[in-house]
Design a protein around this motif. Structure first.
Motif, PDB file in Angstrom:
ATOM      1  N   LYS A 227     -15.904  -4.044   9.336  1.00 38.01           N
ATOM      2  CA  LYS A 227     -15.611  -4.019  10.857  1.00 38.01           C
ATOM      3  C   LYS A 227     -13.896  -4.144  10.715  1.00 38.01           C
ATOM      4  CE  LYS A 227     -16.363  -6.472  15.172  1.00 38.01           C
ATOM      5  NZ  LYS A 227     -17.167  -7.753  15.864  1.00 38.01           N
ATOM      6  N   LEU A 228     -13.403  -4.985   9.816  1.00 37.30           N
ATOM      7  CA  LEU A 228     -11.751  -4.807   9.851  1.00 37.30           C
ATOM      8  C   LEU A 228     -11.262  -3.647   9.155  1.00 37.30           C
ATOM      9  CD1 LEU A 228      -9.413  -7.025   9.851  1.00 37.30           C
ATOM     10  CD2 LEU A 228      -9.635  -7.264   7.358  1.00 37.30           C
ATOM     11  N   ALA A 229     -11.916  -2.865   8.312  1.00 37.21           N
ATOM     12  CA  ALA A 229     -11.502  -1.513   7.783  1.00 37.21           C
ATOM     13  C   ALA A 229     -11.490  -0.560   8.873  1.00 37.21           C
ATOM     14  CB  ALA A 229     -12.309  -1.177   6.820  1.00 37.21           C
ATOM     15  N   ALA A 230     -12.832  -0.625   9.792  1.00 32.19           N
ATOM     16  CA  ALA A 230     -12.687   0.418  11.065  1.00 32.19           C
ATOM     17  C   ALA A 230     -11.490   0.088  11.698  1.00 32.19           C
ATOM     18  CB  ALA A 230     -14.000   0.063  11.783  1.00 32.19           C
ATOM     19  N   GLN A 231     -11.220  -1.140  12.263  1.00 30.39           N
ATOM     20  CA  GLN A 231     -10.145  -1.373  13.121  1.00 30.39           C
ATOM     21  C   GLN A 231      -8.745  -0.897  12.486  1.00 30.39           C
ATOM     22  OE1 GLN A 231      -9.815  -5.319  14.967  1.00 30.39           O
ATOM     23  NE2 GLN A 231     -12.108  -5.623  14.598  1.00 30.39           N
ATOM     24  N   ALA A 232      -8.634  -1.273  11.223  1.00 25.86           N
ATOM     25  CA  ALA A 232      -7.385  -0.821  10.463  1.00 25.86           C
ATOM     26  C   ALA A 232      -7.173   0.457  10.409  1.00 25.86           C
ATOM     27  CB  ALA A 232      -7.446  -1.354   9.119  1.00 25.86           C
ATOM     28  N   ILE A 233      -8.093   1.221  10.108  1.00 25.54           N
ATOM     29  CA  ILE A 233      -7.987   2.739  10.019  1.00 25.54           C
ATOM     30  C   ILE A 233      -7.460   3.203  11.559  1.00 25.54           C
ATOM     31  CG2 ILE A 233      -9.327   4.962   9.780  1.00 25.54           C
ATOM     32  CD1 ILE A 233     -11.049   3.688   7.807  1.00 25.54           C
ATOM     33  N   LYS A 234      -8.307   2.795  12.518  1.00 21.37           N
ATOM     34  CA  LYS A 234      -7.996   3.094  13.824  1.00 21.37           C
ATOM     35  C   LYS A 234      -6.453   2.810  14.109  1.00 21.37           C
ATOM     36  CE  LYS A 234      -9.649   2.538  18.952  1.00 21.37           C
ATOM     37  NZ  LYS A 234     -10.427   1.853  19.751  1.00 21.37           N
ATOM     38  N   ALA A 235      -5.970   1.832  13.622  1.00 18.54           N
ATOM     39  CA  ALA A 235      -4.444   1.231  13.911  1.00 18.54           C
ATOM     40  C   ALA A 235      -3.477   2.285  12.992  1.00 18.54           C
ATOM     41  CB  ALA A 235      -4.261   0.087  13.376  1.00 18.54           C
TER      42      ALA A 235
ATOM     43  N   ILE B  25      -3.683   2.525   9.523  1.00 20.45           N
ATOM     44  CA  ILE B  25      -3.628   2.045   8.283  1.00 20.45           C
ATOM     45  C   ILE B  25      -4.204   2.967   7.169  1.00 20.45           C
ATOM     46  CG2 ILE B  25      -3.907  -0.074   6.584  1.00 20.45           C
ATOM     47  CD1 ILE B  25      -1.775  -0.250   8.862  1.00 20.45           C
ATOM     48  N   ARG B  26      -3.806   3.337   5.962  1.00 21.87           N
ATOM     49  CA  ARG B  26      -4.665   4.066   5.040  1.00 21.87           C
ATOM     50  C   ARG B  26      -5.110   3.035   4.115  1.00 21.87           C
ATOM     51  NH1 ARG B  26      -0.999   8.600   2.260  1.00 21.87           N
ATOM     52  NH2 ARG B  26      -3.115   9.217   1.571  1.00 21.87           N
ATOM     53  N   LEU B  27      -6.423   3.229   3.559  1.00 21.24           N
ATOM     54  CA  LEU B  27      -7.034   2.274   2.976  1.00 21.24           C
ATOM     55  C   LEU B  27      -7.380   2.949   1.573  1.00 21.24           C
ATOM     56  CD1 LEU B  27      -9.033   0.277   5.520  1.00 21.24           C
ATOM     57  CD2 LEU B  27      -7.070  -0.211   4.625  1.00 21.24           C
ATOM     58  N   ALA B  28      -8.091   2.166   0.484  1.00 24.07           N
ATOM     59  CA  ALA B  28      -8.591   2.681  -0.668  1.00 24.07           C
ATOM     60  C   ALA B  28     -10.077   2.043  -0.577  1.00 24.07           C
ATOM     61  CB  ALA B  28      -7.868   1.981  -2.035  1.00 24.07           C
ATOM     62  N   ASP B  29     -11.027   2.692  -1.052  1.00 27.81           N
ATOM     63  CA  ASP B  29     -12.234   2.432  -0.906  1.00 27.81           C
ATOM     64  C   ASP B  29     -12.909   1.035  -1.305  1.00 27.81           C
ATOM     65  OD1 ASP B  29     -13.138   4.927   0.158  1.00 27.81           O
ATOM     66  OD2 ASP B  29     -13.645   6.019  -1.798  1.00 27.81           O
ATOM     67  N   ASP B  30     -11.917   0.533  -2.556  1.00 29.75           N
ATOM     68  CA  ASP B  30     -12.293  -0.750  -3.325  1.00 29.75           C
ATOM     69  C   ASP B  30     -11.426  -1.828  -2.545  1.00 29.75           C
ATOM     70  OD1 ASP B  30      -9.821   0.344  -4.012  1.00 29.75           O
ATOM     71  OD2 ASP B  30      -9.993  -0.329  -6.227  1.00 29.75           O
ATOM     72  N   ASP B  31     -10.338  -1.452  -1.374  1.00 25.73           N
ATOM     73  CA  ASP B  31     -10.023  -2.681  -0.700  1.00 25.73           C
ATOM     74  C   ASP B  31     -10.933  -3.700  -0.328  1.00 25.73           C
ATOM     75  OD1 ASP B  31      -7.461  -1.885  -1.179  1.00 25.73           O
ATOM     76  OD2 ASP B  31      -7.166  -0.623   0.701  1.00 25.73           O
ATOM     77  N   THR B  32     -10.692  -4.912  -0.416  1.00 22.29           N
ATOM     78  CA  THR B  32     -11.348  -6.002  -0.057  1.00 22.29           C
ATOM     79  C   THR B  32     -10.904  -6.270   1.465  1.00 22.29           C
ATOM     80  OG1 THR B  32     -10.007  -7.645  -0.954  1.00 22.29           O
ATOM     81  CG2 THR B  32     -11.684  -6.915  -2.336  1.00 22.29           C
ATOM     82  N   TRP B  33     -11.686  -7.232   2.009  1.00 33.32           N
ATOM     83  CA  TRP B  33     -11.134  -7.883   3.256  1.00 33.32           C
ATOM     84  C   TRP B  33      -9.685  -8.221   3.205  1.00 33.32           C
ATOM     85  CZ3 TRP B  33      -8.883 -11.754   5.891  1.00 33.32           C
ATOM     86  CH2 TRP B  33      -9.183 -12.020   7.198  1.00 33.32           C
ATOM     87  N   SER B  34      -9.293  -8.858   2.157  1.00 32.78           N
ATOM     88  CA  SER B  34      -8.001  -9.525   2.156  1.00 32.78           C
ATOM     89  C   SER B  34      -6.877  -8.708   1.841  1.00 32.78           C
ATOM     90  CB  SER B  34      -8.100 -10.618   0.957  1.00 32.78           C
ATOM     91  OG  SER B  34      -8.817 -11.886   1.325  1.00 32.78           O
ATOM     92  N   ASP B  35      -7.371  -7.374   0.961  1.00 38.91           N
ATOM     93  CA  ASP B  35      -6.473  -6.355   0.805  1.00 38.91           C
ATOM     94  C   ASP B  35      -6.033  -5.854   2.146  1.00 38.91           C
ATOM     95  OD1 ASP B  35      -6.534  -6.650  -1.877  1.00 38.91           O
ATOM     96  OD2 ASP B  35      -8.230  -5.410  -2.272  1.00 38.91           O
TER      97      ASP B  35
END
Length: 354
Positions: free
Chosen positions: A199-207, A209-219
């Motif tokens: 859920k956090l990743a989906a919101q971050a991508i919408k904002a 933010i570029r993410l890596a597949d192994d990013d944790t919630w804290s990352d």
């Protein structure tokens, strides 16, 4: 452009470089004297803690300097230069001290930048029997005092201005994520503290933010904080960013307001983090669990872990309820004296490189 901007930090001893830095260094001395008087006037005792410790601290992304202690029998034991005087200060609270402060030289590896030095001065202070709201008031007063003594009516850094004499804004992490990233942070944390990474990743991508597949919630949390939020903090006036997610509590206790957040805040001015403060955790079992989880993560990421300070955990069991703060003194001086880089306000900055 001054010579301090065009020459290596390792050559601070050259007379023309020192001449440029000297006004900042004298301001440093005045600010330190004023802060000592500030604490003494409020019945604080200054303490001096040892830098050499059995554990340097147990946060995942803090890196220490290790050394070997050799006994008279020739046997050696690994010791560390502390990353903070926190463990020693809390032992003093357990011993019976009520209000203490210290200007401690601390050591952090992998930290060199315009606002980082591997050896720097940490100002820490603790109030036994008082909440972390008192520390928020301290931060506001100290920021204004430092600016006054440093001769600055307005703090300026990298194009941002901050009025140090206006009461800091208090902004929760949830409010900051909503304001600057249009994200609902607390919706990704359950009342039991469970984290919804997807859920956090989906919101971050919408904002954006570029993410890596192994990013944790804290990352992901840290990426949003660094990219979207921190650059906006302390603009116009200082910001006290408070109520950190419980997963980011470190050594802070759970907030009585919500099980999702902790009594932790950070002080920002001109986008620069100046202080980190806690309503102190005294639950030994929970603190041990957090330390071990952080060391497991450190071993996973960096291939190393630090020992736990068992004396500290024993002292925590008898430590009174308290609040404590750690302030980067050199960064405060940098802003309050109008310097642009941290080595300009350190009398003899560490040398690195060839």
């Amino acid at each position: 452009m001054s010579s301090t901007e065009t020459i290596s930090p390792s050559e601070w001893w050259r007379p023309h470089v020192h001449a440029d830095r000297r006004p900042f260094l004298l301001a440093r001395n005045r600010i330190q004297a004023a802060l000592r008087a500030f604490f003494s006037g409020d019945d604080f005792i200054e303490v001096d803690t040892a830098a050499l410790q059995v554990s340097p601290g147990n946060e995942t992304h803090l890196h220490a300097f290790a050394t070997e202690l050799i006994g008279s029998d020739g046997m050696s034991q690994t010791f560390y230069l502390h990353t903070s005087p926190e463990f020693a200060c809390k032992k003093l609270l357990a011993a019976g001290e009520r209000r203490i402060f210290t200007f401690a030289h601390v050591y952090r590896n992998r930290e060199q930048s315009p606002t980082h030095q591997p050896e720097f001065t940490m100002l820490e202070w603790y109030r036994a029997g008082e909440t972390y709201d008192a520390l928020m008031r301290d931060c506001g007063e100290m920021l204004g005092l430092a600016a006054e003594v440093g001769g600055m009516k307005m703090l300026t850094h990298r194009g941002m201005d901050c009025d140090p004499f206006t009461e800091p804004e208090r902004l929760t992490l949830a409010e900051a994520f909503d304001r600057y990233a249009k994200m609902d942070l607390l919706s990704t944390i359950s009342r039991k503290g469970e984290l919804d990474r997807q859920k956090l990743a989906a919101q971050a991508i919408k904002a954006g933010i570029r993410l890596a597949d192994d990013d944790t919630w804290s990352d992901i949390f840290s990426r949003v904080l660094v990219e979207k939020i921190e650059p906006e903090l302390g603009r116009g006036r200082a910001t006290i960013l408070c109520e950190y997610p419980i997963s980011e509590a470190a050594l802070a206790r759970k907030s009585p307001r919500s099980p999702k957040v902790a009594e932790r805040f950070e002080l920002y001015a001109c986008g620069v983090e100046l202080a980190n403060a806690f309503g102190e955790l005294t639950d030994v079992k929970e603190q041990r669990r957090r330390f071990e989880a952080d060391m497991d993560e450190k071993e996973k990421i960096y291939g190393e872990r630090y020992p736990l300070d068992e004396d500290f955990l024993s002292a925590l069991a008898v430590m009174p309820q308290a609040s404590g703060a750690a302030l980067g003194f050199d960064r405060l001086v940098m802003l309050a004296a109008g310097a642009s880089r941290i080595e300009q306000v350190i009398w003899a900055p560490a040398r690195w490189g060839g």
